[in-house]
Design a protein around this motif. Structure first.
Motif, PDB file in Angstrom:
ATOM      1  N   HIS A 138       0.798  -1.222   0.000  1.00 62.90           N
ATOM      2  CA  HIS A 138       0.000   0.000   0.000  1.00 62.90           C
ATOM      3  C   HIS A 138       0.834   1.278   0.000  1.00 62.90           C
ATOM      4  CE1 HIS A 138      -4.281   1.308   1.556  1.00 62.90           C
ATOM      5  NE2 HIS A 138      -3.910   1.969   0.497  1.00 62.90           N
ATOM      6  N   ARG A 139       2.041   1.197   0.518  1.00 60.55           N
ATOM      7  CA  ARG A 139       2.936   2.366   0.514  1.00 60.55           C
ATOM      8  C   ARG A 139       4.367   1.890   0.693  1.00 60.55           C
ATOM      9  NH1 ARG A 139       2.681   5.288   6.507  1.00 60.55           N
ATOM     10  NH2 ARG A 139       2.488   3.376   7.744  1.00 60.55           N
ATOM     11  N   PRO A 140       5.329   2.610   0.125  1.00 57.72           N
ATOM     12  CA  PRO A 140       6.726   2.196   0.284  1.00 57.72           C
ATOM     13  C   PRO A 140       7.179   2.308   1.737  1.00 57.72           C
ATOM     14  CG  PRO A 140       6.567   4.259  -0.950  1.00 57.72           C
ATOM     15  CD  PRO A 140       5.175   3.780  -0.743  1.00 57.72           C
ATOM     16  N   GLY A 166       0.540  -5.868  -6.838  1.00 54.23           N
ATOM     17  CA  GLY A 166       0.550  -4.482  -7.273  1.00 54.23           C
ATOM     18  C   GLY A 166       1.209  -3.583  -6.248  1.00 54.23           C
ATOM     19  N   LEU A 167       1.373  -2.329  -6.639  1.00 52.24           N
ATOM     20  CA  LEU A 167       1.971  -1.301  -5.792  1.00 52.24           C
ATOM     21  C   LEU A 167       1.020  -0.120  -5.708  1.00 52.24           C
ATOM     22  CD1 LEU A 167       5.479  -1.244  -7.514  1.00 52.24           C
ATOM     23  CD2 LEU A 167       4.850  -2.563  -5.466  1.00 52.24           C
ATOM     24  N   LEU A 190       1.640  -6.348 -11.693  1.00 51.97           N
ATOM     25  CA  LEU A 190       0.466  -6.237 -12.560  1.00 51.97           C
ATOM     26  C   LEU A 190      -0.001  -4.803 -12.725  1.00 51.97           C
ATOM     27  CD1 LEU A 190      -2.086  -7.734 -13.942  1.00 51.97           C
ATOM     28  CD2 LEU A 190      -3.196  -7.211 -11.762  1.00 51.97           C
ATOM     29  N   ILE A 191       0.030  -4.020 -11.607  1.00 51.30           N
ATOM     30  CA  ILE A 191      -0.728  -2.779 -11.592  1.00 51.30           C
ATOM     31  C   ILE A 191      -0.186  -1.836 -10.529  1.00 51.30           C
ATOM     32  CG2 ILE A 191      -2.474  -3.553  -9.909  1.00 51.30           C
ATOM     33  CD1 ILE A 191      -4.576  -2.304 -11.909  1.00 51.30           C
ATOM     34  N   GLY A 217      -0.068  -1.988 -15.575  1.00 56.34           N
ATOM     35  CA  GLY A 217      -1.339  -1.287 -15.666  1.00 56.34           C
ATOM     36  C   GLY A 217      -1.492  -0.245 -14.568  1.00 56.34           C
ATOM     37  N   SER A 218      -2.598   0.491 -14.617  1.00 58.65           N
ATOM     38  CA  SER A 218      -2.846   1.516 -13.596  1.00 58.65           C
ATOM     39  C   SER A 218      -4.324   1.568 -13.263  1.00 58.65           C
ATOM     40  CB  SER A 218      -2.382   2.896 -14.082  1.00 58.65           C
ATOM     41  OG  SER A 218      -3.058   3.249 -15.279  1.00 58.65           O
TER      42      SER A 218
END
Length: 329
Positions: A138-140, A166-167, A190-191, A217-218
């Protein structure tokens, strides 16, 4: 009443391939950040998810801490799945996330392998699932090596607890490095889920280019700027709006007179296009195909109907785009 999905649910929704993967996502996805928590009405949430699925929205986005209270959105969603959607599980894309504060002590947030694996195990129990389709960091985490966090995501896929990873909220540079680590591990990203709207243009400063280059993707959150890009706040904060509710959603300080002047001008332009402001704002983030999906929130069924209707008007002339830039300048 027993739920039976609409036989026409795939007739009008547009589906877009996420990056270079084989997965297609609906152009509009439904987020459960607000209005599906323990403080909300179960039947209203159930009604919205039913309507979304009937309109071809197959993707439902959660996180471990969504509610309030934290975790309760997943519990609500799990109850709705059990009541209505078990026959349709293979038609659904369900995502969740970990990284923000969830439980006390050193393992309840950020990006260690311990934290990410434990959090997903909790999420799966709350939702009554064997796996999620997409699991996000969810966050770095500034204090955990990126290699450890990405290895945790790779492990989770290999364990069968998620199909894709995803990130969210990663910078362009962090996204590029994370993507390259994941490719080496054999679990491509993926996204990416960034905030993006007419009023929040951050992804244009390099992130969208990185996603194109890396084949990612986004899905953009807050495409309506937490409701500012609707007709909801043109005359201030209504007492029945999310901004006035107990789950602090919108800071009234964001509704400056300068912002409202821009929003009113955009609202007039949307009317000329035959759209609501919210519909034009969604069309704007989806224009040109660079964004895979727009992630909406909803507090009533009619808002989901409006969002899907926006897909009928995704085209902008160069003059319209220039006019939007002039309004926002």
């Amino acid at each position: 009443m027993t739920y039976s999905a609409s036989a026409n649910r795939y007739d009008t929704m547009a589906y877009r391939r996420s990056g270079q993967s084989g997965l297609k996502l609906p152009a509009i996805s439904l987020g459960l950040w607000h209005n599906f928590g323990g403080i909300d009405t179960f039947e209203r949430g159930r009604e919205m998810i039913r309507r979304a699925f009937d309109l071809g929205i197959t993707h439902f986005d959660l996180a471990n801490n969504y509610g309030p209270p934290a975790g309760s959105a997943e519990t609500t969603f799990g109850g709705i799945l059990k009541a209505d959607f078990l026959p349709y599980r293979d038609e659904m894309i369900i995502s969740t996330k970990a990284g923000y504060y969830m439980w006390p002590g050193p393992y309840g947030e950020w990006g260690s392998k311990k934290s990410l694996v434990s959090s997903l195990d909790q999420s799966l129990k709350r939702m009554g699932l064997d796996y999620v389709d997409i699991y996000y960091h969810h966050r770095p985490d500034p204090n955990t090596p990126l290699e450890e966090t990405m290895a945790a995501l790779d492990l989770i896929v290999r364990q069968g607890k998620a199909l894709y990873v995803g990130l969210s909220n990663y910078s362009p540079e962090q996204t590029r490095e994370a993507s390259r680590i994941l490719k080496r591990l054999g679990t491509p990203c993926l996204i990416h889920q960034p905030q993006y709207s007419m009023l929040a243009r951050g992804p244009e400063a390099g992130l969208l280019d990185v996603l194109d280059e890396e084949g990612i993707g986004s899905i953009v959150f807050s495409p309506l700027a937490k409701g500012i890009l609707t007709d909801r706040y043109l005359n201030g904060i209504a007492p029945d709006s999310r901004a006035a509710g107990p789950s602090a959603f919108l800071n009234p300080d964001e509704l400056t007179e300068e912002t409202l002047d821009k929003v009113r001008a955009l609202n007039a332009m949307a009317g000329e296009r035959g759209q609501k402001l919210s519909q034009m704002a969604l069309a704007w983030v989806l224009r040109g195909g660079r964004v895979t999906s727009a992630l909406i929130g909803a507090s009533r069924v009619s808002q989901i109907d409006d969002a899907v209707e926006a897909l009928r008007g995704l085209e902008f002339t160069s003059e319209e785009l220039a006019r939007i830039e002039a309004i926002l300048a």
